[in-house]
Design a protein around this motif. Structure first.
Motif, mmCIF file in Angstrom:
data_model
loop_
_atom_site.group_PDB
_atom_site.id
_atom_site.type_symbol
_atom_site.label_atom_id
_atom_site.label_comp_id
_atom_site.label_asym_id
_atom_site.label_seq_id
_atom_site.Cartn_x
_atom_site.Cartn_y
_atom_site.Cartn_z
ATOM 1 N N THR A 158 -8.188 4.044 6.147
ATOM 2 C CA THR A 158 -8.090 4.608 4.379
ATOM 3 C C THR A 158 -9.022 4.838 3.520
ATOM 4 O O THR A 158 -9.215 4.973 2.356
ATOM 5 C CB THR A 158 -6.713 3.433 3.835
ATOM 6 N N ARG A 159 -10.118 3.472 3.486
ATOM 7 C CA ARG A 159 -10.844 3.308 2.919
ATOM 8 C C ARG A 159 -12.007 4.137 2.800
ATOM 9 O O ARG A 159 -13.078 4.707 1.740
ATOM 10 C CB ARG A 159 -11.667 1.853 3.463
ATOM 11 N N GLY B 158 -10.723 7.198 0.862
ATOM 12 C CA GLY B 158 -10.613 6.730 -0.552
ATOM 13 C C GLY B 158 -12.326 6.917 -0.979
ATOM 14 O O GLY B 158 -12.046 7.547 -2.045
ATOM 15 N N THR B 159 -13.184 6.532 -0.690
ATOM 16 C CA THR B 159 -14.772 6.119 -0.678
ATOM 17 C C THR B 159 -14.862 7.786 -1.435
ATOM 18 O O THR B 159 -15.704 7.941 -2.207
ATOM 19 C CB THR B 159 -15.102 5.377 0.023
ATOM 20 N N HIS C 67 -6.863 10.749 2.712
ATOM 21 C CA HIS C 67 -6.263 9.562 2.279
ATOM 22 C C HIS C 67 -4.866 9.311 2.461
ATOM 23 O O HIS C 67 -4.361 8.356 2.464
ATOM 24 C CB HIS C 67 -7.486 9.443 0.851
ATOM 25 N N TYR D 38 -2.027 7.215 4.486
ATOM 26 C CA TYR D 38 -1.452 6.072 3.666
ATOM 27 C C TYR D 38 0.115 6.389 4.159
ATOM 28 O O TYR D 38 0.946 5.172 4.691
ATOM 29 C CB TYR D 38 -1.834 6.244 2.525
ATOM 30 N N GLY E 295 -3.272 5.151 -8.447
ATOM 31 C CA GLY E 295 -3.403 6.748 -7.436
ATOM 32 C C GLY E 295 -3.097 7.872 -7.048
ATOM 33 O O GLY E 295 -3.620 8.683 -6.890
ATOM 34 N N PHE E 296 -1.601 7.803 -6.493
ATOM 35 C CA PHE E 296 -0.605 8.432 -6.431
ATOM 36 C C PHE E 296 -1.124 9.481 -7.928
ATOM 37 O O PHE E 296 -1.038 10.569 -7.675
ATOM 38 C CB PHE E 296 0.786 7.966 -6.445
ATOM 39 N N HIS F 283 -7.808 2.725 -10.104
ATOM 40 C CA HIS F 283 -7.450 2.574 -8.712
ATOM 41 C C HIS F 283 -8.605 1.338 -8.153
ATOM 42 O O HIS F 283 -7.554 0.610 -7.388
ATOM 43 C CB HIS F 283 -6.920 4.068 -7.974
ATOM 44 N N TYR F 284 -9.068 2.095 -7.638
ATOM 45 C CA TYR F 284 -10.566 0.970 -6.726
ATOM 46 C C TYR F 284 -10.472 -0.415 -7.399
ATOM 47 O O TYR F 284 -10.548 -1.162 -6.818
ATOM 48 C CB TYR F 284 -11.831 1.625 -7.036
ATOM 49 N N LEU G 97 -7.472 -2.429 -6.429
ATOM 50 C CA LEU G 97 -6.731 -2.761 -4.975
ATOM 51 C C LEU G 97 -8.238 -4.106 -4.949
ATOM 52 O O LEU G 97 -7.809 -4.310 -3.938
ATOM 53 C CB LEU G 97 -6.945 -1.293 -4.573
#
Ligand code: HEM
Length: 196
Positions: free
Chosen positions: A41-42, A45-46, A88, A92, A117-118, A160-161, A164
């Motif tokens: 996930t991370r 996302g990154t 990503h 999820y 994020g969505f 988003h980042y 979280l």
């Protein structure tokens, strides 16, 4: 810059954009001590965010360096951003939520960082769908208007980042700083006072 050189650069960039996947496979299959779901996930996302920012950096780099061929790399970076965003999102809903769509919808509604994020992910879909030359010709001026969505998408990605992360904000703030510079340069070029 010859056409051949640009082709070589594009192939190199393509392979470089796949490196995060190779690295993830190496770490996961090599049995390194990481939590696999958290890691995937991370990592995805990154890389979504990195590809988005790299795509946004093309125009300023081109303008500052005069290297017009850089524009030929932009579509690939945008599509890789979408590719990593799909991985990503799939991680999820699959590994985190086990395809429980009710739980996913509840999560999107309840947790602001997931909502943001969505939203970024949904906005990326029309950009990926219209990334072909045929769509560029068909949409004409509207293509440029539609693709300006990349600015709110990148801002939502950074937000988003930021949202979280609970303790050390250094990383997301670094991305926010890069985005601020990229936006700042565009605003400066657009609104700077022009000399006679
Ligand atoms: C353009 C869209 C997106 C971008 C740029 C993005 C970016 C990121 C980044 C940079 C991270 C943190 C990576 C790290 O900790 O090093 C992350 C984590 C995460 N993202 Fe996204 N993301 C996007 C869309 C989504 C979507 C659509 C979902 C789910 C609906 C989602 C769910 C998550 C989750 C669950 C985490 C991990 C949170 C944690 O570690 O506690 N993201 N994302």
């Amino acid at each position: 810059m010859t056409k051949h050189t640009v082709t070589y650069i594009k192939i190199t960039l393509f392979l470089a954009c796949l490196l995060p996947l190779a690295r993830a496979a190496y770490i996961l299959l090599g049995g390194m001590a990481v939590n696999p779901i958290e890691f995937i996930t991370r990592s995805t996302g990154t890389w979504t965010l990195v590809m988005l920012l790299a795509g946004l950096a093309i125009t300023p780099l081109r303008r500052l360096s005069g290297a017009n061929w850089l524009i030929k790399l932009r579509r690939m970076l945008g599509l890789f951003a979408f590719f990593y965003a799909c991985l990503h999102f799939t991680t999820y809903i699959w590994l985190d939520q086990f395809f429980d769509l009710t739980a996913v919808l509840r999560d999107i509604a309840k947790r602001p960082f997931i909502t943001i994020g969505f939203a970024a992910f949904v906005l990326l879909i029309p950009l990926a769908a219209t990334s072909t030359d045929a769509m560029l010709r068909r949409l004409k001026r509207n293509w440029g208007r539609l693709h300006r969505l990349v600015y709110p998408i990148a801002a939502l990605g950074v937000l988003h980042y930021l949202w979280l992360v609970k303790r050390d904000l250094t990383q997301p703030l670094l991305y926010a700083a890069v985005l601020a510079v990229l936006f700042g340069l565009r605003l400066w070029w657009r609104y700077r006072p022009r000399s006679a």
